[in-house]
Design an enzyme around this catalytic site. Structure first.
Site, short mmCIF file in Angstrom:
data_model
loop_
_atom_site.label_atom_id
_atom_site.label_comp_id
_atom_site.label_asym_id
_atom_site.label_seq_id
_atom_site.Cartn_x
_atom_site.Cartn_y
_atom_site.Cartn_z
N LYS A 1 0.81 -1.22 0.00
CA LYS A 1 0.00 0.00 0.00
C LYS A 1 0.85 1.27 0.00
O LYS A 1 0.52 2.26 0.65
CB LYS A 1 -0.99 0.01 1.17
CG LYS A 1 -1.81 -1.26 1.34
CD LYS A 1 -2.44 -1.74 0.03
CE LYS A 1 -3.46 -0.77 -0.54
NZ LYS A 1 -4.00 -1.27 -1.87
N TRP B 1 1.04 1.85 -8.91
CA TRP B 1 1.37 3.10 -9.59
C TRP B 1 2.75 3.03 -10.24
O TRP B 1 2.93 3.36 -11.41
CB TRP B 1 1.31 4.22 -8.57
CG TRP B 1 1.37 5.61 -9.12
CD1 TRP B 1 1.14 6.01 -10.41
CD2 TRP B 1 1.66 6.79 -8.38
NE1 TRP B 1 1.27 7.37 -10.52
CE2 TRP B 1 1.59 7.88 -9.28
CE3 TRP B 1 1.97 7.04 -7.05
CZ2 TRP B 1 1.83 9.19 -8.88
CZ3 TRP B 1 2.19 8.35 -6.65
CH2 TRP B 1 2.13 9.40 -7.56
N HIS C 1 7.32 -7.14 -2.51
CA HIS C 1 7.24 -6.61 -1.14
C HIS C 1 8.30 -7.25 -0.25
O HIS C 1 8.23 -7.13 0.98
CB HIS C 1 5.86 -6.88 -0.54
CG HIS C 1 4.72 -6.18 -1.23
ND1 HIS C 1 4.80 -4.87 -1.65
CD2 HIS C 1 3.47 -6.62 -1.56
CE1 HIS C 1 3.64 -4.54 -2.22
NE2 HIS C 1 2.83 -5.58 -2.17
N ARG D 1 6.19 5.48 1.54
CA ARG D 1 5.06 6.39 1.77
C ARG D 1 4.93 6.62 3.27
O ARG D 1 5.27 5.75 4.07
CB ARG D 1 3.79 5.73 1.21
CG ARG D 1 2.52 6.55 1.30
CD ARG D 1 1.35 5.71 0.79
NE ARG D 1 0.13 6.49 0.63
CZ ARG D 1 -1.04 5.99 0.29
NH1 ARG D 1 -1.15 4.67 0.08
NH2 ARG D 1 -2.10 6.77 0.17
N SER E 1 -4.73 3.04 4.21
CA SER E 1 -4.96 2.34 2.95
C SER E 1 -5.03 0.83 3.17
O SER E 1 -5.90 0.14 2.61
CB SER E 1 -3.85 2.68 1.96
OG SER E 1 -4.04 2.02 0.73
N ALA F 1 -0.15 7.85 -16.30
CA ALA F 1 0.28 7.41 -14.97
C ALA F 1 -0.28 8.27 -13.85
O ALA F 1 0.08 8.07 -12.69
CB ALA F 1 1.81 7.39 -14.89
N ARG G 1 -7.80 3.16 -4.37
CA ARG G 1 -8.87 3.81 -3.62
C ARG G 1 -8.81 5.33 -3.77
O ARG G 1 -9.58 5.93 -4.50
CB ARG G 1 -8.79 3.40 -2.15
CG ARG G 1 -10.02 3.74 -1.32
CD ARG G 1 -9.86 3.24 0.11
NE ARG G 1 -8.79 3.92 0.81
CZ ARG G 1 -8.97 5.02 1.56
NH1 ARG G 1 -10.17 5.54 1.67
NH2 ARG G 1 -7.95 5.58 2.19
#
Length: 301
Positions: free
Chosen positions: A46, A51, A101, A123, A131, A220, A252
């Site tokens: 997340k 992206w 991940h 992030r 998220s 994008a 989302r």
């Protein structure tokens, strides 16, 4: 009641989604042969994975940029450990693009001191938490939480896919000299997508024309991706992963500072204390809200 074992598989200290992870790949990760032109997008869940997969695909594939080919982004940039589409990852033509991940210590041995490139996207963890909370409640393959408080406990205890956020980012950063790695902040990408794409393409040594960069930026943007079936993962959500309900989407909001709309003052302050303890002396900056950027380097407020 702790049902995490029903949903999670722990492999060498890291939690994976039990039914989607490819154990054959996990067990052979040490010996997975890396090529010099391999490229990896590595994130904690997340944190902008889908992206960045889209950005990578657009940089490398002309047929994606000019919309002459309709492949799913997941097929162009498959997950290494979650081989949902059963791709022959070892024999894919070069350059191979992967998402993952994985924590640093599970990375293939030959990825160290190699020319292969890693883009690590991070992030701010409060937005990751929110998220992840919504995502876990939407998909059937993850344990749902009745309240944010309940999920926050699991998140901080590492009883989620990817285990403990602090360990993931610190591990990759503290071992950055072992890898050919670029750190990208999600919030910087939200602020200035074009500059971020240029930074990524420069790291990848991809010389793009102005027109090509324009095409990548257009396709994008988070807002556009939500309406592109090949990029938004909604078909994967409905088929391979499975929904609990029809509300929501894989992509989302992607907003910066969404945590302010969900966390109580007490939850936010408690998270701040843990963040300050875990991340003291950590050099990467964090942005918690684009409106408060001037005061947001390390404070989780």
């Amino acid at each position: 009641m702790d049902n995490s074992r029903k949903y999670l598989l722990n492999f060498k200290g890291c939690n994976f989604e039990r039914t989607l992870v490819d154990m054959k790949i996990l067990e052979k990760l040490d010996d997975f042969e890396i090529r010099d032109d391999d490229v990896f997008v590595i994130t904690y869940p997340k944190s902008g994975t889908v992206w960045t997969q889209q950005i990578l695909s657009l940089i490398y594939f002309e047929g994606h940029r000019n919309r002459t080919e309709k492949w799913d982004t997941l097929d162009r940039v498959p997950f290494l450990e979650y081989n949902i589409r059963k791709v022959d990852i070892e024999n894919r033509p070069s350059p191979r693009l992967f998402a993952s991940h994985l924590p640093y210590y599970l990375a293939p041995k030959s990825l160290k001191n190699n020319k292969a490139k890693i883009i690590y996207v991070y992030r701010n963890p409060k937005d990751v938490l929110i998220s992840f909370f919504h995502f876990s409640n939407m998909v059937v393959k993850l344990e749902a939480s009745n309240t944010l408080e309940n999920f926050m406990e699991k998140f901080l205890d590492g009883k989620v896919v990817g285990s403990i956020w602090f360990d993931h980012i610190r591990g990759w950063y503290e071992h950055k000299n072992d890898f050919n790695i670029l750190f990208m902040m999600y919030e910087d990408m939200k602020k200035d997508l074009r500059s971020s794409i240029l930074k990524i393409s420069s790291f990848l040594e991809k010389d793009l024309s102005e027109e090509e960069v324009d095409a990548i930026v257009r396709q994008a943007t988070f807002e556009n991706m939500k309406f592109i079936p090949q990029a938004n993962y909604n078909n994967i959500l409905s088929n391979e992963i499975g929904r609990r309900h029809n509300e929501g989407a894989f992509l989302r909001k992607g907003a910066v500072g969404d945590w302010k709309h969900h966390m109580t003052v007490e939850q936010s302050e408690r998270f701040d204390r843990i963040f300050q303890e875990e991340m003291k002396d950590f050099p990467l900056k964090f942005i918690w809200d684009l409106n408060d950027e001037a005061n947001s380097n390390h404070s989780a407020k």
